[in-house]
Structures are given as C-alpha cells and as structure tokens.
Motif scaffolding. Structure first.
Motif, PDB file in Angstrom:
ATOM      1  N   ILE A  13      -8.234  -6.122 -12.141  1.00  0.00           N
ATOM      2  CA  ILE A  13      -8.323  -5.300 -13.356  1.00  0.00           C
ATOM      3  C   ILE A  13      -7.934  -3.861 -13.024  1.00  0.00           C
ATOM      4  N   SER A  14      -8.441  -3.398 -11.895  1.00  0.00           N
ATOM      5  CA  SER A  14      -8.167  -2.019 -11.490  1.00  0.00           C
ATOM      6  C   SER A  14      -6.685  -1.773 -11.252  1.00  0.00           C
ATOM      7  N   ALA A  15      -5.964  -2.854 -10.900  1.00  0.00           N
ATOM      8  CA  ALA A  15      -4.540  -2.709 -10.589  1.00  0.00           C
ATOM      9  C   ALA A  15      -3.656  -2.824 -11.825  1.00  0.00           C
ATOM     10  N   ASP A  16      -4.245  -2.993 -12.985  1.00  0.00           N
ATOM     11  CA  ASP A  16      -3.439  -3.048 -14.210  1.00  0.00           C
ATOM     12  C   ASP A  16      -2.613  -1.777 -14.344  1.00  0.00           C
ATOM     13  N   PRO A  17      -1.418  -1.910 -14.896  1.00  0.00           N
ATOM     14  CA  PRO A  17      -0.581  -0.712 -15.061  1.00  0.00           C
ATOM     15  C   PRO A  17      -1.299   0.347 -15.890  1.00  0.00           C
ATOM     16  N   GLU A  18      -1.206   1.582 -15.441  1.00  0.00           N
ATOM     17  CA  GLU A  18      -1.933   2.667 -16.098  1.00  0.00           C
ATOM     18  C   GLU A  18      -0.993   3.419 -17.028  1.00  0.00           C
ATOM     19  N   PRO A  19      -1.314   3.487 -18.306  1.00  0.00           N
ATOM     20  CA  PRO A  19      -0.461   4.244 -19.219  1.00  0.00           C
ATOM     21  C   PRO A  19      -0.633   5.743 -18.990  1.00  0.00           C
ATOM     22  N   PRO A  20       0.317   6.523 -19.467  1.00  0.00           N
ATOM     23  CA  PRO A  20       0.159   7.974 -19.331  1.00  0.00           C
ATOM     24  C   PRO A  20      -1.102   8.429 -20.059  1.00  0.00           C
ATOM     25  N   THR A  21      -1.691   9.477 -19.552  1.00  0.00           N
ATOM     26  CA  THR A  21      -2.904   9.992 -20.191  1.00  0.00           C
ATOM     27  C   THR A  21      -2.604  11.283 -20.939  1.00  0.00           C
ATOM     28  N   SER A  22      -3.336  11.491 -22.018  1.00  0.00           N
ATOM     29  CA  SER A  22      -3.167  12.747 -22.765  1.00  0.00           C
ATOM     30  C   SER A  22      -4.257  13.734 -22.382  1.00  0.00           C
ATOM     31  N   PHE A  23      -4.920  13.463 -21.265  1.00  0.00           N
ATOM     32  CA  PHE A  23      -6.015  14.334 -20.838  1.00  0.00           C
ATOM     33  C   PHE A  23      -5.532  15.767 -20.678  1.00  0.00           C
ATOM     34  N   ASP A  24      -6.267  16.688 -21.274  1.00  0.00           N
ATOM     35  CA  ASP A  24      -5.903  18.104 -21.232  1.00  0.00           C
ATOM     36  C   ASP A  24      -7.186  18.886 -20.949  1.00  0.00           C
ATOM     37  N   VAL A  25      -7.311  19.331 -19.726  1.00  0.00           N
ATOM     38  CA  VAL A  25      -8.569  19.964 -19.331  1.00  0.00           C
ATOM     39  C   VAL A  25      -8.822  21.253 -20.107  1.00  0.00           C
ATOM     40  N   ASP A  26      -7.772  21.947 -20.481  1.00  0.00           N
ATOM     41  CA  ASP A  26      -7.967  23.197 -21.220  1.00  0.00           C
ATOM     42  C   ASP A  26      -8.536  22.943 -22.616  1.00  0.00           C
ATOM     43  N   ARG A  27      -8.016  21.891 -23.264  1.00  0.00           N
ATOM     44  CA  ARG A  27      -8.531  21.551 -24.589  1.00  0.00           C
ATOM     45  C   ARG A  27      -9.971  21.080 -24.481  1.00  0.00           C
ATOM     46  N   LEU A  28     -10.236  20.343 -23.434  1.00  0.00           N
ATOM     47  CA  LEU A  28     -11.596  19.845 -23.248  1.00  0.00           C
ATOM     48  C   LEU A  28     -12.573  21.005 -23.031  1.00  0.00           C
ATOM     49  N   MET A  29     -12.134  21.978 -22.221  1.00  0.00           N
ATOM     50  CA  MET A  29     -13.011  23.127 -21.974  1.00  0.00           C
ATOM     51  C   MET A  29     -13.203  23.940 -23.255  1.00  0.00           C
ATOM     52  N   ALA A  30     -12.131  24.034 -24.037  1.00  0.00           N
ATOM     53  CA  ALA A  30     -12.261  24.751 -25.311  1.00  0.00           C
ATOM     54  C   ALA A  30     -13.273  24.052 -26.206  1.00  0.00           C
ATOM     55  N   GLU A  31     -13.199  22.731 -26.211  1.00  0.00           N
ATOM     56  CA  GLU A  31     -14.164  21.964 -27.000  1.00  0.00           C
ATOM     57  C   GLU A  31     -15.577  22.188 -26.484  1.00  0.00           C
ATOM     58  N   GLY A  32     -15.714  22.222 -25.165  1.00  0.00           N
ATOM     59  CA  GLY A  32     -17.028  22.399 -24.558  1.00  0.00           C
ATOM     60  C   GLY A  32     -17.650  23.743 -24.868  1.00  0.00           C
ATOM     61  N   ARG A  33     -16.807  24.731 -25.129  1.00  0.00           N
ATOM     62  CA  ARG A  33     -17.335  26.077 -25.421  1.00  0.00           C
ATOM     63  C   ARG A  33     -17.819  26.199 -26.850  1.00  0.00           C
ATOM     64  N   ARG A  34     -17.321  25.285 -27.713  1.00  0.00           N
ATOM     65  CA  ARG A  34     -17.720  25.380 -29.124  1.00  0.00           C
ATOM     66  C   ARG A  34     -19.173  24.993 -29.268  1.00  0.00           C
ATOM     67  N   PRO A  35     -19.898  25.687 -30.140  1.00  0.00           N
ATOM     68  CA  PRO A  35     -21.279  25.257 -30.384  1.00  0.00           C
ATOM     69  C   PRO A  35     -21.280  23.865 -30.962  1.00  0.00           C
ATOM     70  N   ARG A  36     -22.242  23.085 -30.543  1.00  0.00           N
ATOM     71  CA  ARG A  36     -22.314  21.714 -31.019  1.00  0.00           C
ATOM     72  C   ARG A  36     -22.744  21.722 -32.470  1.00  0.00           C
ATOM     73  N   ARG A  37     -21.953  21.018 -33.273  1.00  0.00           N
ATOM     74  CA  ARG A  37     -22.244  21.004 -34.699  1.00  0.00           C
ATOM     75  C   ARG A  37     -23.064  19.784 -35.056  1.00  0.00           C
ATOM     76  N   ARG A  38     -23.884  19.971 -36.063  1.00  0.00           N
ATOM     77  CA  ARG A  38     -24.560  18.810 -36.599  1.00  0.00           C
ATOM     78  C   ARG A  38     -23.551  18.059 -37.445  1.00  0.00           C
ATOM     79  N   ALA A  39     -23.293  16.840 -37.073  1.00  0.00           N
ATOM     80  CA  ALA A  39     -22.275  16.069 -37.769  1.00  0.00           C
ATOM     81  C   ALA A  39     -22.714  15.739 -39.182  1.00  0.00           C
ATOM     82  N   GLY A  40     -21.749  15.802 -40.084  1.00  0.00           N
ATOM     83  CA  GLY A  40     -22.045  15.430 -41.460  1.00  0.00           C
ATOM     84  C   GLY A  40     -22.551  14.006 -41.561  1.00  0.00           C
ATOM     85  N   TRP A  41     -21.856  13.116 -40.832  1.00  0.00           N
ATOM     86  CA  TRP A  41     -22.282  11.715 -40.910  1.00  0.00           C
ATOM     87  C   TRP A  41     -23.656  11.531 -40.289  1.00  0.00           C
TER      88      TRP A  41
END
Lengths: 344, 170
Positions: A13-41
């Motif tokens: 399973i681990s050797a399955d072909p790996e697709p490209p990732t859209s991981f973006d550490v800068d966007r993730l950090m930007a998200e992490g800096r935002r205050p956590r919102r109470r979700a509407g749902w």
C-alpha cells in the motif's frame, strides 16, 4: 495472516504511486494564525442537539443502567416483505427509533447498493451504525467482531447472528427476505443488548425523499450514486465524461471546515456566477469552491484516466455554475427533494 | 521575515510532510483523505507549536497527532469516498491488478475499526514497539496486543480460502 504478510500488505500500500500534493505550508500557517471561528453548522448542530435533548428530557425518565429511547416509538416497526434489488440514492429508508442515551446525532449515506446510518456519542466515542443492503447483495465486510458468530436473538421474528468483538460487535439479520442488514456497535457496554434494541426498533418500510439545499445539473456521463443528508452532499459516478466522480456540497465553515479541506485558506482566483471562486487542481481532482453570502459551495471532480486536467476543470466549473441554492442551509425544511436537474 | 518560531515550524513541516502523508495514506488508503489528515495534523501542530517544539522527538509527536486526527476524523463524511457505489473509482485498480487476494486484503484492512487499523500500521509499517504504539494511541500495552490479534484475525478471515490455506502469497 501473520505479521510478515501484514508487513508486506502495508508495504505494498505504501508503495502505491503518489500523486502530486497541493500542500502549501504558507497557506496552512496563515490558516493557523486565524482565530478559530465557531462554525455555522456547528452552532446549528448544537442547537439541534439541544432541541433533541429537550425532547429526551421531556419524554424519557433519567437513564440509569439501561439506555432509554431518544424518541417515542411504536413497539414493533412495520414489516418489509420485499426489498429492492437496488437502492435509489435520493431516497432513504433507515429511521432509528431508538438509540442509546447520549446518542443524539446521526448521519445517513445512501448509495445504489445500500444505505448506512451512523450515530455516536460525543461524550464516550461510542458508535452505532446500521447498514441495509439490497436484496441478494453481498453484505459489507465490517471489522469489529471476532469472526466467531453465534446464534443471536430474533429480530421481529427473523433469526440473527451475533459476532462479538472486544468492545462491541456485529448483529446480522435480514431486514427483508434475502436482504442483509447489520448493526455494528463499537466502544459500548451491553453491546448485544444495544444492537438488538437498535435492530428491532428500526423503521425501514417507508422511503423518504432526500432533501438537499441546492439543485445541480447532472454532470456529463454520470448518474447520482449517493447522497449524504446531514452534510448536504450529493455524489455522481459513471462511465462517461471527463470526471469519473463528482460531489457537490453546500456548507458554511469555509474551506477551513475539516470536512472539506483542512488548513487551506480560501483564495479566490476567479468567479462563477459572480461569486468569488477558487479552483484547485492536483492531478487527480479539481476542487471548485464558491463563496456567496457567507456560505460556500464545493464541487469536487475526480479526473478520469485518459482525460486532461483542463477538461476536468472545464467540466467542474460547468457543474459548479449550474448549482442553484435552495432554501436556508440551517433549515432543512426549506430544502428541495428534487436536487438533480436533467436526470435521466 | 518570518518569526523564528514560524521559521522553525516551516522547516519542520516541509521536512516531515512527505513521511506524514505516506503514513496517512497507509492508514486511509485514500490520497485525498491523506492530504486532509496531514493538513489537519500540521495545523494542530502549528496552533500548539509553543508546546510541540519542546517535544523530545518532534517527528514522533507529529506522528501521534496525525494518528489521533485520523481516529477522530472517522465521522467526517465529506472526506470519505463513496462506499456504497456499484462501481469503484478508476484508480481503485491502479495497483496489484494481478491478485484478487491483495484487493480483498486491502478492502478488509479498510474495513477494520480505525483503532485496529492504526495498531497494525504503527506496529508493522512504522515498526513501533508495543509500548510505543500504546503511547501513541494512549492505551495500555495489553490493549495494543489484543487489538493486534483481533485485527490479524479479521484479515485472516478475509483471505480467500486458497490464499489463507497457503498464507504465503507475498
């Protein structure tokens, strides 16, 4: 099955072909800096939970050792004499008439081969799931038992088998002649008692139309294969068209909703129907997110082999543009029971 | 100019993301879900970076966070693939096309309760000891042993008769 073979399986399973990732550490950090919102749902869900708890309090004596009903129910549900050979993904059957104390939330998923309902306790992590399959279908293979079924109790006159597990188990019976059903309970005491009571009080005779908070045109070459009621999700699959699967969902918590794409800030780069829209593509899927009036609409299109990402992007944008919002997201009574336009 | 803590986090995330992604994929057998799990774990790490960076083994700490995100995530339906369709997605057939046994086992692995799946992956893919696995899952060593035994038994039952009889396809 032994350790060495398990290692080989996991390595494969681990050797399955790996697709490209859209991981973006800068966007993730930007998200992490935002205050956590109470979700509407989440607020809506909390309100629903509170409402149900009021009903529970009103209808039920305080629960002791024995779980008490969440809702008032007739003693015996309506019998089902003939099960379908295939399910309509836009109609649901499972109505749980009893769940253990503390189980106040649940979700339905309906596909062409069957329907599943899952409920759980936020407090204990306990889970109860009910799966009913079409007539003559192979029942789903579920873990959680020890593989040593024993005769179980009658479920409204039908014999059953019980496969105990370490902290739960699986109760199998036929919900109609030739049509398998299983209740799985996890992390729960008195597992057989709970599973039996859940199974014997299920209402399965009546089909209820699925309501969703939008309508959408059928994607090219696909048909509806599943719907998930409580999350307002509709999925298509099929042999034709550039996308082999398309899902549409309306939600409020933005792309930071963990049900959607964790950690990605909403970064619109185009517009659909005048709404700010982001389009992400990673080689296997195209994800279109529109924002409108504080809500979001996600369209997730998976690339069919042999088709280019540009083809799928065009198709995904077309499907996204075809979506028309219906009613108020927080009020399911305003949703439509005819969510698919152009269905054959 | 990044804050030094942010710089440290960025370096950590970029270095460990591929390994975490692979672990998430082995747990979930779904690349999209794996990406969501990794981002969920890394987001949690970032939000608690002041504590996380003090961990003696930050890689192991991140792995623990990822596994716990996985265990808590099982009810987020949007992340799930459709499981009740008649026809699997195309990419379900891109690996091991030669053996029904392999597909059966993969399916059986995916059908295990999440905690049993995590136990197998941590012990036999991440090569953690029973004690390390117990620490990761916040349970006792005895629970790890019993969960391992039950999970292996479930996989054994899923094998077609001819495969289980030989038990040596791999």
């Amino acid at each position: 099955m032994d350790e060495s073979r398990t290692r080989a399986l996991l390595a494969a399973i681990s050797a399955d072909p790996e697709p490209p990732t859209s991981f973006d550490v800068d966007r993730l950090m930007a998200e992490g800096r935002r205050p956590r919102r109470r979700a509407g749902w989440a607020l809506a869900a909390a309100a629903a939970v509170a409402a149900v708890m009021v009903v529970v309090v009103a209808l039920v004596r305080p629960a002791g050792e024995t779980p008490e009903p969440v809702v008032s129910v007739p003693a015996v549900p309506s019998p089902v004499t003939v099960a379908p050979t295939g399910f309509d993904p836009l109609r649901t059957r499972i109505v749980p008439r009893w769940l253990p104390d503390g189980f106040v939330r649940g979700r339905h998923a309906v596909g062409t081969a069957g329907e599943t309902y899952v409920a759980w306790s936020e407090k204990t992590g306990s889970e109860v799931s009910v799966t009913i399959s079409a007539r003559d279908a192979t029942p789903p293979q579920l873990g959680g038992g020890n593989g040593k079924p024993v005769p179980g109790p009658d479920i409204n006159g039908t014999s059953s088998t019980w496969e105990p597990g370490e902290d739960g188990g699986l109760l199998h019976w036929n919900w109609a002649p030739g049509a398998p059903a299983v209740v799985r309970v996890l992390l729960i005491e008195k597992a057989l008692e709970v599973a039996t009571r859940v199974a014997s009080t299920l209402e399965l005779a009546v089909e209820h139309p699925v309501a969703l908070p939008f309508t959408v045109s059928t994607p090219t070459g696909l048909t509806v294969v599943s719907s998930q009621l409580e999350t307002g999700t509709l999925s298509f699959n099929g042999e034709g068209g550039p996308a082999h699967a398309v899902s549409v969902r309306r939600f409020t918590d933005g792309p930071s909703d963990p049900d959607f794409t964790v950690g990605r800030a909403f970064a619109p780069d185009t517009a659909v129907n005048g709404n700010p829209t982001s389009v992400d593509a990673d080689g296997l899927r195209v994800l279109v997110i529109q924002e409108s009036g504080g809500e979001y609409l996600g369209t997730n299109c998976q690339v069919r082999k042999g088709h280019s990402i540009d083809e799928v992007r065009e198709e995904c944008l077309r499907v996204a543009a075809s979506v028309q919002l219906v009613g108020t997201l927080a009020d399911p009574s305003t949703w439509t029971t005819s969510p698919v336009r152009g269905a054959k | 100019m990044l804050d030094p803590w942010d710089e440290q986090y960025r370096e950590f995330a970029q270095e460990h993301q591929p390994r975490l992604r692979r672990l998430a994929y082995v747990l979930s057998q779904d690349w999209h879900r794996a990406d969501d799990l990794v981002q969920g774990a890394l987001l949690q790490l970032y939000r608690h970076w002041d504590r996380a960076r003090e961990a003696r083994d930050l890689g192991a700490y991140a792995r623990t966070v990822l596994v716990r995100v996985f265990l808590n995530e099982r009810r987020t339906f949007w992340a799930r693939r459709v499981v009740l369709v008649d026809q699997p997605p195309d990419d379900a057939f891109t690996v091991d096309p030669d053996t029904a046994g392999s597909l059966t086992l993969r399916s059986a692995l995916a059908g295990l309760p999440p905690r049993q799946r995590a136990v197998l992956v941590l012990r036999f893919w991440s090569d953690l000891s029973v004690e390390q696995t117990a620490e990761t899952l916040n349970c006792s060593a005895g629970t790890v042993k019993s969960q391992t035994s039950k999970a292996l038994a479930s996989l054994r039952r899923a094998l077609p008769a001819d495969h289980s009889a030989t038990g040596s396809r791999s």
